[in-house]
Design a protein around this motif. Structure first.
Motif, mmCIF file in Angstrom:
data_model
loop_
_atom_site.group_PDB
_atom_site.id
_atom_site.type_symbol
_atom_site.label_atom_id
_atom_site.label_comp_id
_atom_site.label_asym_id
_atom_site.label_seq_id
_atom_site.Cartn_x
_atom_site.Cartn_y
_atom_site.Cartn_z
ATOM 1 N N CYS A 14 0.827 -1.210 0.000
ATOM 2 C CA CYS A 14 0.000 0.000 0.000
ATOM 3 C C CYS A 14 0.863 1.262 0.000
ATOM 4 O O CYS A 14 0.558 2.227 -0.706
ATOM 5 C CB CYS A 14 -0.938 0.017 1.205
ATOM 6 N N LYS A 18 0.140 3.692 -2.891
ATOM 7 C CA LYS A 18 -0.717 4.817 -2.546
ATOM 8 C C LYS A 18 -0.023 5.917 -1.762
ATOM 9 O O LYS A 18 -0.523 7.034 -1.667
ATOM 10 C CB LYS A 18 -1.911 4.322 -1.712
ATOM 11 N N TYR A 20 1.965 7.198 2.019
ATOM 12 C CA TYR A 20 1.690 7.116 3.455
ATOM 13 C C TYR A 20 0.327 7.726 3.794
ATOM 14 O O TYR A 20 -0.502 7.090 4.445
ATOM 15 C CB TYR A 20 2.806 7.834 4.219
ATOM 16 N N ALA A 21 0.105 8.957 3.377
ATOM 17 C CA ALA A 21 -1.106 9.680 3.799
ATOM 18 C C ALA A 21 -2.376 9.065 3.230
ATOM 19 O O ALA A 21 -3.429 9.102 3.870
ATOM 20 C CB ALA A 21 -1.000 11.148 3.394
ATOM 21 N N ARG A 22 -2.312 8.507 2.038
ATOM 22 C CA ARG A 22 -3.531 7.992 1.394
ATOM 23 C C ARG A 22 -3.831 6.538 1.720
ATOM 24 O O ARG A 22 -4.860 6.013 1.317
ATOM 25 C CB ARG A 22 -3.427 8.174 -0.126
ATOM 26 N N THR A 23 -2.948 5.879 2.444
ATOM 27 C CA THR A 23 -3.200 4.482 2.810
ATOM 28 C C THR A 23 -4.124 4.425 4.023
ATOM 29 O O THR A 23 -3.823 5.013 5.067
ATOM 30 C CB THR A 23 -1.883 3.751 3.122
ATOM 31 N N THR A 24 -5.237 3.734 3.886
ATOM 32 C CA THR A 24 -6.179 3.572 4.992
ATOM 33 C C THR A 24 -6.037 2.165 5.582
ATOM 34 O O THR A 24 -5.445 1.269 4.963
ATOM 35 C CB THR A 24 -7.630 3.753 4.502
ATOM 36 N N ASP A 27 -7.491 -0.277 3.251
ATOM 37 C CA ASP A 27 -6.581 -0.624 2.143
ATOM 38 C C ASP A 27 -5.640 -1.753 2.571
ATOM 39 O O ASP A 27 -5.402 -2.695 1.818
ATOM 40 C CB ASP A 27 -5.723 0.588 1.738
ATOM 41 N N GLU A 110 7.837 11.757 0.862
ATOM 42 C CA GLU A 110 6.573 11.999 1.566
ATOM 43 C C GLU A 110 6.757 11.837 3.071
ATOM 44 O O GLU A 110 6.274 12.654 3.868
ATOM 45 C CB GLU A 110 5.481 11.042 1.077
#
Length: 199
Positions: A14, A18, A20-24, A27, A110
């Motif tokens: 992930c 995606k 760091y910030a966009r990984t939920t 996910d 990032e």
């Protein structure tokens, strides 16, 4: 693999896909085939899992370069490379890996941008960052950290600063970013300029 290992592998995928910030958490669960409760059970939080996954991703990138460096030395074992040759050869491997490992470089940038506002991430990276410096000094310049730890430390600081700067340049504009030869010639110019100014 158990859920713990599955989660770590899923989190690594992930992060590279995606960021760091966009990984939920969802996910990670989807990528690992586990469940949401497993994250808390095994890692305490999504952030702790992502921090560990980031460290593993960068370790694997370093291990890949170390392996290539070891293979190159094994091919010519009769004499150690001169420091500038080793410097250039290592940079050729780093820069040569750019297309294959671009996602790792982007992820590192990032994560750097998040450190100021994330004290847990900052703590997680402090020790590995120090270890990484020593590894860079050994791989890029052939300095044995066991024989001369202080020299390895300061050389590692230099190499780490250079690595971050090179990554930024390659991510911003790979057409004008430095080559391994540019970096080697630049280091020579700095050393020669200093020597010339002393006399």
């Amino acid at each position: 693999m158990g859920h713990r290992e599955d989660l770590l592998e899923g989190a690594k995928r992930c992060l590279l896909e995606k960021g760091y910030a966009r990984t939920t958490a969802r996910d990670i669960v989807a990528a690992s085939g586990t469940n949401l409760a497993s994250i808390g059970y095994h890692y305490g939080s999504k952030e702790a899992l992502l921090n560990l996954a980031f460290l593993k991703v960068t370790e694997e990138w370093g291990e890949l370069l170390n392996k290539e460096s070891g293979e190159a030395r094994a091919e010519a074992p009769e004499a150690p490379a001169a420091p500038l040759d080793q410097f250039r050869d290592t940079w050729e491997r780093v820069i040569g890996s750019y297309e294959q490992t671009r996602a790792v470089w982007q992820l590192q940038m990032e994560v750097i941008s998040r450190i100021e506002s994330d004290s847990e991430l900052q703590k997680a990276l402090a020790g590995p960052q120090r270890d990484g410096r020593v590894g860079l000094a050994e791989n890029m310049l052939g300095i044995d950290p066991r024989a001369d730890p202080e020299k390895a430390r300061v050389a590692g600081l230099f190499c780490q600063a250079l690595l971050a700067g090179v990554m930024v340049q390659w991510l911003m504009d790979s057409e004008s970013a430095p080559s391994a030869q540019d970096l080697t010639d630049g280091l020579k110019a700095v050393l020669e300029g200093r020597a010339g100014s002393v006399g």
